[in-house]
Motif scaffolding. Structure first.
Motif, PDB file in Angstrom:
ATOM      1  N   ARG A 240       3.561   5.742  -5.781  1.00  0.00           N
ATOM      2  CA  ARG A 240       3.369   5.936  -7.158  1.00  0.00           C
ATOM      3  C   ARG A 240       2.253   6.712  -7.759  1.00  0.00           C
ATOM      4  NH1 ARG A 240       2.500   0.562  -8.099  1.00  0.00           N
ATOM      5  NH2 ARG A 240       4.533  -0.214  -8.386  1.00  0.00           N
ATOM      6  N   ARG A 241       1.314   6.946  -6.853  1.00  0.00           N
ATOM      7  CA  ARG A 241       0.148   7.681  -7.249  1.00  0.00           C
ATOM      8  C   ARG A 241       0.580   9.052  -7.087  1.00  0.00           C
ATOM      9  NH1 ARG A 241      -3.110   4.146  -3.723  1.00  0.00           N
ATOM     10  NH2 ARG A 241      -4.084   2.540  -5.146  1.00  0.00           N
ATOM     11  N   LEU A 242       1.331   9.530  -5.758  1.00  0.00           N
ATOM     12  CA  LEU A 242       1.980  10.899  -5.837  1.00  0.00           C
ATOM     13  C   LEU A 242       2.879  11.316  -6.756  1.00  0.00           C
ATOM     14  CD1 LEU A 242       2.401  10.767  -2.003  1.00  0.00           C
ATOM     15  CD2 LEU A 242       0.615  12.037  -3.208  1.00  0.00           C
ATOM     16  N   LEU A 243       3.766  10.141  -7.067  1.00  0.00           N
ATOM     17  CA  LEU A 243       4.560  10.397  -8.438  1.00  0.00           C
ATOM     18  C   LEU A 243       3.924  10.672  -9.741  1.00  0.00           C
ATOM     19  CD1 LEU A 243       7.299   7.825  -7.792  1.00  0.00           C
ATOM     20  CD2 LEU A 243       7.730  10.390  -7.691  1.00  0.00           C
ATOM     21  N   GLU A 244       2.759  10.160 -10.036  1.00  0.00           N
ATOM     22  CA  GLU A 244       2.111  10.407 -11.238  1.00  0.00           C
ATOM     23  C   GLU A 244       1.383  11.486 -11.092  1.00  0.00           C
ATOM     24  OE1 GLU A 244      -0.396   6.687 -11.123  1.00  0.00           O
ATOM     25  OE2 GLU A 244       1.081   5.585 -12.133  1.00  0.00           O
ATOM     26  N   ARG A 245       0.928  12.056  -9.965  1.00  0.00           N
ATOM     27  CA  ARG A 245       0.415  13.292  -9.809  1.00  0.00           C
ATOM     28  C   ARG A 245       1.333  14.526  -9.770  1.00  0.00           C
ATOM     29  NH1 ARG A 245      -3.957  11.355  -5.222  1.00  0.00           N
ATOM     30  NH2 ARG A 245      -4.761  10.054  -6.094  1.00  0.00           N
ATOM     31  N   GLY A 246       2.583  14.156  -9.698  1.00  0.00           N
ATOM     32  CA  GLY A 246       3.620  15.346  -9.624  1.00  0.00           C
ATOM     33  C   GLY A 246       3.869  15.705  -8.385  1.00  0.00           C
ATOM     34  N   CYS A 247       3.195  14.934  -7.332  1.00  0.00           N
ATOM     35  CA  CYS A 247       3.394  15.408  -5.784  1.00  0.00           C
ATOM     36  C   CYS A 247       4.630  15.367  -5.377  1.00  0.00           C
ATOM     37  CB  CYS A 247       2.047  14.916  -5.080  1.00  0.00           C
ATOM     38  SG  CYS A 247       0.274  15.274  -5.489  1.00  0.00           S
ATOM     39  N   LEU A 248       5.317  14.135  -5.908  1.00  0.00           N
ATOM     40  CA  LEU A 248       6.586  14.002  -5.441  1.00  0.00           C
ATOM     41  C   LEU A 248       7.749  13.923  -6.649  1.00  0.00           C
ATOM     42  CD1 LEU A 248       6.036  10.672  -3.085  1.00  0.00           C
ATOM     43  CD2 LEU A 248       6.475  13.020  -2.466  1.00  0.00           C
ATOM     44  N   ARG A 249       8.672  14.376  -6.418  1.00  0.00           N
ATOM     45  CA  ARG A 249       9.590  14.490  -7.126  1.00  0.00           C
ATOM     46  C   ARG A 249      10.842  13.646  -6.983  1.00  0.00           C
ATOM     47  NH1 ARG A 249       9.356  20.833  -9.229  1.00  0.00           N
ATOM     48  NH2 ARG A 249       7.101  20.959 -10.050  1.00  0.00           N
TER      49      ARG A 249
ATOM     50  N   SER B  73       0.901  -1.279  -0.043  1.00  0.00           N
ATOM     51  CA  SER B  73      -0.048   0.051  -0.118  1.00  0.00           C
ATOM     52  C   SER B  73       0.867   1.247   0.139  1.00  0.00           C
ATOM     53  CB  SER B  73      -0.846  -0.050   1.147  1.00  0.00           C
ATOM     54  OG  SER B  73      -1.814  -1.166   1.147  1.00  0.00           O
ATOM     55  N   ARG B  74       1.984   1.129   0.625  1.00  0.00           N
ATOM     56  CA  ARG B  74       2.917   2.344   0.652  1.00  0.00           C
ATOM     57  C   ARG B  74       3.629   2.577  -0.785  1.00  0.00           C
ATOM     58  NH1 ARG B  74       6.270   0.778   6.219  1.00  0.00           N
ATOM     59  NH2 ARG B  74       4.934   1.562   7.811  1.00  0.00           N
ATOM     60  N   VAL B  75       4.001   1.614  -1.341  1.00  0.00           N
ATOM     61  CA  VAL B  75       4.382   1.529  -2.440  1.00  0.00           C
ATOM     62  C   VAL B  75       3.367   2.280  -3.662  1.00  0.00           C
ATOM     63  CG1 VAL B  75       5.328   0.402  -4.422  1.00  0.00           C
ATOM     64  CG2 VAL B  75       6.133  -0.312  -2.118  1.00  0.00           C
ATOM     65  N   ARG B  76       2.281   1.706  -3.505  1.00  0.00           N
ATOM     66  CA  ARG B  76       1.128   1.970  -4.603  1.00  0.00           C
ATOM     67  C   ARG B  76       0.791   3.617  -4.469  1.00  0.00           C
ATOM     68  NH1 ARG B  76      -3.165  -2.931  -4.257  1.00  0.00           N
ATOM     69  NH2 ARG B  76      -2.074  -4.091  -5.539  1.00  0.00           N
TER      70      ARG B  76
END
Length: 246
Positions: A223-232, A217-220
């Motif tokens: 991944r969602r945050l990366l796809e949204r640009g929230c994490l770089r 769940s942490r990995v997912r």
């Protein structure tokens, strides 16, 4: 007596189970018995164990399954001694994991089953390095695996009635507390289930044990945050010495 560093500690959960990691060289244990089981793996060297009916020598990879109150000794055979890891689960915990049908017993007290050795070592290491949920889950899995592989009777499967509600509630709690999950015993207490019943039923319901579900769940989420640009991702700066200048 001379011995290299020894670590003996007790868990808060799993009925206060003790664990030991040690490397003994010239130390010899006098005749004694344990109130608990003593389930261990010799990782290096050779240990000589004296039982009432004879002496056994256990080398690297050997699994030792000593039941409560079985009197025995222990000493090194050679100058390098022996290095091992041991779990000391209580009678109550093993009885619970075995399904409550009396005190569990093992067919053989010494063996070289690789799967049994791997179960003990992996769980033992997790108790030193992982969070409580992961450590307790792997320890329960290891102990039940030993009963399945070497026990005189198989553990009783979880009952459908026990897993209804508690598993769904555990799933909800873990989703809400991914960053700081409870231990297995805390999770069981909050859902009104027994720790191993919950562990087994959760795996049946969701395909993963609780600690693996948390990791996934942490990995997912990441991944969602990366796809949204929230994490770089952090890339090296041009000034970093690891980048060659042209």
């Amino acid at each position: 007596m001379a011995a290299s560093p020894v670590r003996l500690w007790r868990l808060d959960g799993l009925r206060g189970m003790q664990l030991m990691r040690a490397h003994f060289t010239r130390h010899a244990f006098a005749r004694h018995g344990h109130e608990t089981y003593a389930l261990g793996v010799v990782q290096d060297g050779v240990e000589e164990i004296g039982f009432r009916d004879g002496i056994e020598r256990v080398g690297a990879g050997g699994v030792v399954l000593i039941e409560p109150e079985v009197v025995h000794t222990g000493r090194a055979v050679a100058g390098d001694g022996w290095r091992y890891r041991v779990l000391y689960p209580s009678v109550e915990l093993m009885t619970e994991l075995g399904g409550g049908r009396g005190t569990p017993s093992f067919r053989d007290r010494i063996g070289y089953d690789r799967r049994s050795a791997e179960l003990i070592v992996r769980a033992h290491r997790a108790a030193e390095t992982e969070d409580l949920l992961t450590a307790e889950s792997l320890l329960c899995t290891a102990l039940t695996g030993l009963l399945l592989l070497n026990g005189t009777s198989r553990p009783v499967p979880a009952r459908t009635a026990e897993r209804r509600g508690s598993v769904a509630r555990a799933h909800e709690i873990l989703r809400e507390r991914l960053l700081n999950p409870p231990s297995l015993e805390e999770l069981a207490a909050e859902t009104g289930a027994r720790p191993f019943t919950l562990l087994r039923s959760f795996r049946e319901a969701y395909g993963l044990p609780p600690h693996a579900f948390v990791t996934q769940s942490r990995v997912r989420n990441a991944r969602r945050l990366l796809e949204r640009g929230c994490l770089r991702p952090r890339w090296p700066r041009r000034s970093d010495s690891s980048i060659r200048r042209t």
